[in-house]
Design a protein around this motif. Structure first.
Motif, PDB file in Angstrom:
ATOM      1  N   LEU A  99     -32.862 -28.223 -12.359  1.00 29.90           N
ATOM      2  CA  LEU A  99     -32.484 -27.215 -11.363  1.00 29.90           C
ATOM      3  C   LEU A  99     -32.644 -27.754  -9.947  1.00 29.90           C
ATOM      4  CD1 LEU A  99     -33.950 -23.930 -12.855  1.00 29.90           C
ATOM      5  CD2 LEU A  99     -31.535 -24.498 -12.548  1.00 29.90           C
ATOM      6  N   LYS A 100     -33.732 -28.475  -9.698  1.00 31.66           N
ATOM      7  CA  LYS A 100     -33.952 -29.052  -8.361  1.00 31.66           C
ATOM      8  C   LYS A 100     -32.795 -29.963  -7.983  1.00 31.66           C
ATOM      9  CE  LYS A 100     -38.904 -29.099  -8.212  1.00 31.66           C
ATOM     10  NZ  LYS A 100     -39.969 -29.832  -8.832  1.00 31.66           N
ATOM     11  N   PHE A 101     -32.393 -30.826  -8.921  1.00 32.95           N
ATOM     12  CA  PHE A 101     -31.300 -31.759  -8.667  1.00 32.95           C
ATOM     13  C   PHE A 101     -29.979 -31.013  -8.478  1.00 32.95           C
ATOM     14  CE2 PHE A 101     -27.774 -34.350 -10.249  1.00 32.95           C
ATOM     15  CZ  PHE A 101     -27.845 -35.414  -9.363  1.00 32.95           C
ATOM     16  N   LEU A 102     -29.689 -30.079  -9.364  1.00 36.51           N
ATOM     17  CA  LEU A 102     -28.401 -29.384  -9.327  1.00 36.51           C
ATOM     18  C   LEU A 102     -28.242 -28.534  -8.070  1.00 36.51           C
ATOM     19  CD1 LEU A 102     -28.167 -28.370 -13.074  1.00 36.51           C
ATOM     20  CD2 LEU A 102     -26.796 -30.111 -11.913  1.00 36.51           C
ATOM     21  N   ARG A 103     -29.342 -27.977  -7.582  1.00 40.29           N
ATOM     22  CA  ARG A 103     -29.264 -27.160  -6.370  1.00 40.29           C
ATOM     23  C   ARG A 103     -28.952 -27.994  -5.141  1.00 40.29           C
ATOM     24  NH1 ARG A 103     -34.092 -23.768  -8.666  1.00 40.29           N
ATOM     25  NH2 ARG A 103     -32.951 -22.000  -9.530  1.00 40.29           N
ATOM     26  N   LYS A 104     -29.263 -29.282  -5.190  1.00 39.05           N
ATOM     27  CA  LYS A 104     -29.007 -30.171  -4.044  1.00 39.05           C
ATOM     28  C   LYS A 104     -27.697 -30.928  -4.173  1.00 39.05           C
ATOM     29  CE  LYS A 104     -32.776 -32.503  -4.513  1.00 39.05           C
ATOM     30  NZ  LYS A 104     -33.991 -33.298  -4.479  1.00 39.05           N
ATOM     31  N   THR A 105     -27.117 -30.949  -5.367  1.00 39.92           N
ATOM     32  CA  THR A 105     -26.004 -31.852  -5.662  1.00 39.92           C
ATOM     33  C   THR A 105     -24.786 -31.058  -6.130  1.00 39.92           C
ATOM     34  OG1 THR A 105     -27.745 -33.360  -6.423  1.00 39.92           O
ATOM     35  CG2 THR A 105     -25.473 -34.031  -6.815  1.00 39.92           C
ATOM     36  N   ASP A 106     -23.879 -30.795  -5.185  1.00 43.30           N
ATOM     37  CA  ASP A 106     -22.745 -29.914  -5.481  1.00 43.30           C
ATOM     38  C   ASP A 106     -21.858 -30.406  -6.610  1.00 43.30           C
ATOM     39  OD1 ASP A 106     -23.553 -28.098  -3.584  1.00 43.30           O
ATOM     40  OD2 ASP A 106     -22.197 -28.836  -2.029  1.00 43.30           O
ATOM     41  N   TRP A 107     -21.549 -31.719  -6.636  1.00 41.52           N
ATOM     42  CA  TRP A 107     -20.641 -32.221  -7.677  1.00 41.52           C
ATOM     43  C   TRP A 107     -21.255 -32.050  -9.066  1.00 41.52           C
ATOM     44  CZ3 TRP A 107     -22.399 -35.923 -10.938  1.00 41.52           C
ATOM     45  CH2 TRP A 107     -23.447 -36.753 -10.492  1.00 41.52           C
ATOM     46  N   ALA A 108     -22.558 -32.245  -9.179  1.00 42.11           N
ATOM     47  CA  ALA A 108     -23.216 -32.099 -10.490  1.00 42.11           C
ATOM     48  C   ALA A 108     -23.263 -30.629 -10.896  1.00 42.11           C
ATOM     49  CB  ALA A 108     -24.615 -32.696 -10.433  1.00 42.11           C
ATOM     50  N   ARG A 109     -23.554 -29.763  -9.939  1.00 42.27           N
ATOM     51  CA  ARG A 109     -23.571 -28.326 -10.233  1.00 42.27           C
ATOM     52  C   ARG A 109     -22.191 -27.862 -10.708  1.00 42.27           C
ATOM     53  NH1 ARG A 109     -26.463 -23.568  -7.139  1.00 42.27           N
ATOM     54  NH2 ARG A 109     -25.524 -21.828  -8.239  1.00 42.27           N
ATOM     55  N   LYS A 110     -21.140 -28.365 -10.065  1.00 42.03           N
ATOM     56  CA  LYS A 110     -19.773 -28.003 -10.460  1.00 42.03           C
ATOM     57  C   LYS A 110     -19.498 -28.425 -11.895  1.00 42.03           C
ATOM     58  CE  LYS A 110     -15.101 -27.498  -9.296  1.00 42.03           C
ATOM     59  NZ  LYS A 110     -14.785 -26.749 -10.506  1.00 42.03           N
ATOM     60  N   LYS A 111     -19.932 -29.616 -12.277  1.00 45.72           N
ATOM     61  CA  LYS A 111     -19.727 -30.084 -13.659  1.00 45.72           C
ATOM     62  C   LYS A 111     -20.452 -29.186 -14.659  1.00 45.72           C
ATOM     63  CE  LYS A 111     -18.928 -34.960 -12.782  1.00 45.72           C
ATOM     64  NZ  LYS A 111     -18.069 -35.656 -13.714  1.00 45.72           N
ATOM     65  N   VAL A 112     -21.671 -28.777 -14.307  1.00 45.77           N
ATOM     66  CA  VAL A 112     -22.446 -27.895 -15.183  1.00 45.77           C
ATOM     67  C   VAL A 112     -21.749 -26.538 -15.308  1.00 45.77           C
ATOM     68  CG1 VAL A 112     -24.621 -26.605 -15.337  1.00 45.77           C
ATOM     69  CG2 VAL A 112     -24.651 -29.048 -14.822  1.00 45.77           C
ATOM     70  N   GLU A 113     -21.300 -25.990 -14.179  1.00 42.36           N
ATOM     71  CA  GLU A 113     -20.607 -24.694 -14.212  1.00 42.36           C
ATOM     72  C   GLU A 113     -19.305 -24.784 -15.003  1.00 42.36           C
ATOM     73  OE1 GLU A 113     -20.410 -23.827 -10.025  1.00 42.36           O
ATOM     74  OE2 GLU A 113     -22.392 -22.883 -10.022  1.00 42.36           O
ATOM     75  N   ASP A 114     -18.554 -25.871 -14.814  1.00 43.01           N
ATOM     76  CA  ASP A 114     -17.294 -26.045 -15.557  1.00 43.01           C
ATOM     77  C   ASP A 114     -17.541 -26.146 -17.062  1.00 43.01           C
ATOM     78  OD1 ASP A 114     -15.925 -25.964 -13.159  1.00 43.01           O
ATOM     79  OD2 ASP A 114     -15.534 -28.135 -13.073  1.00 43.01           O
ATOM     80  N   LEU A 115     -18.562 -26.896 -17.439  1.00 45.37           N
ATOM     81  CA  LEU A 115     -18.883 -27.018 -18.866  1.00 45.37           C
ATOM     82  C   LEU A 115     -19.293 -25.667 -19.438  1.00 45.37           C
ATOM     83  CD1 LEU A 115     -19.244 -28.737 -21.398  1.00 45.37           C
ATOM     84  CD2 LEU A 115     -21.594 -29.225 -20.631  1.00 45.37           C
ATOM     85  N   TYR A 116     -20.061 -24.914 -18.664  1.00 42.50           N
ATOM     86  CA  TYR A 116     -20.482 -23.580 -19.101  1.00 42.50           C
ATOM     87  C   TYR A 116     -19.259 -22.691 -19.349  1.00 42.50           C
ATOM     88  CZ  TYR A 116     -22.582 -18.940 -19.026  1.00 42.50           C
ATOM     89  OH  TYR A 116     -22.953 -17.657 -19.337  1.00 42.50           O
ATOM     90  N   LEU A 117     -18.308 -22.729 -18.432  1.00 44.02           N
ATOM     91  CA  LEU A 117     -17.100 -21.898 -18.587  1.00 44.02           C
ATOM     92  C   LEU A 117     -16.307 -22.320 -19.818  1.00 44.02           C
ATOM     93  CD1 LEU A 117     -15.987 -21.588 -14.862  1.00 44.02           C
ATOM     94  CD2 LEU A 117     -17.053 -19.827 -16.299  1.00 44.02           C
ATOM     95  N   LYS A 118     -16.181 -23.635 -20.038  1.00 45.57           N
ATOM     96  CA  LYS A 118     -15.455 -24.123 -21.223  1.00 45.57           C
ATOM     97  C   LYS A 118     -16.162 -23.715 -22.506  1.00 45.57           C
ATOM     98  CE  LYS A 118     -13.895 -28.300 -19.284  1.00 45.57           C
ATOM     99  NZ  LYS A 118     -14.394 -29.617 -19.158  1.00 45.57           N
ATOM    100  N   THR A 119     -17.500 -23.785 -22.489  1.00 49.56           N
ATOM    101  CA  THR A 119     -18.304 -23.494 -23.671  1.00 49.56           C
ATOM    102  C   THR A 119     -18.262 -22.020 -24.020  1.00 49.56           C
ATOM    103  OG1 THR A 119     -19.781 -25.314 -23.090  1.00 49.56           O
ATOM    104  CG2 THR A 119     -20.637 -23.710 -24.645  1.00 49.56           C
ATOM    105  N   ASN A 120     -18.175 -21.164 -23.015  1.00 51.33           N
ATOM    106  CA  ASN A 120     -18.288 -19.722 -23.245  1.00 51.33           C
ATOM    107  C   ASN A 120     -16.949 -18.990 -23.146  1.00 51.33           C
ATOM    108  OD1 ASN A 120     -21.277 -19.062 -23.603  1.00 51.33           O
ATOM    109  ND2 ASN A 120     -21.234 -20.549 -21.952  1.00 51.33           N
ATOM    110  N   ASN A 121     -15.865 -19.703 -23.351  1.00 51.68           N
ATOM    111  CA  ASN A 121     -14.537 -19.047 -23.359  1.00 51.68           C
ATOM    112  C   ASN A 121     -13.873 -19.200 -24.697  1.00 51.68           C
ATOM    113  OD1 ASN A 121     -14.552 -17.866 -20.899  1.00 51.68           O
ATOM    114  ND2 ASN A 121     -13.503 -19.532 -19.862  1.00 51.68           N
TER     115      ASN A 121
END
Length: 68
Positions: free
Chosen positions: A46-68
């Motif tokens: 969480l510490k890393f993802l909150r500071k790193t926009d590109w990584a957070r975007k990848k996590v959010e995109d994977l979440y959307l793919k996983t939960n659709n």
């Protein structure tokens, strides 16, 4: 009502969901960031993802793919 599919979801909720679904090892192969492969934990990730926009975007995109 928000059209944002992530509306109301915290980054922590998203990360916990992905770790439960994939496990750290698989998550680390899907998204190549050290906080998922080198002694991973929710709090350090969480510490890393909150500071790193590109990584957070990848996590959010994977979440959307996983939960659709």
């Amino acid at each position: 009502m928000s059209n944002d599919p992530l509306h109301g979801k915290t980054l922590e909720m998203i990360l916990v969901n992905l770790v439960e679904f994939y496990g750290w090892e698989k998550l680390g192969t899907l998204i190549r960031i050290n906080c998922f492969t080198d002694n991973p934990s929710i709090s350090s990730s969480l510490k890393f993802l909150r500071k790193t926009d590109w990584a957070r975007k990848k996590v959010e995109d994977l979440y959307l793919k996983t939960n659709n």
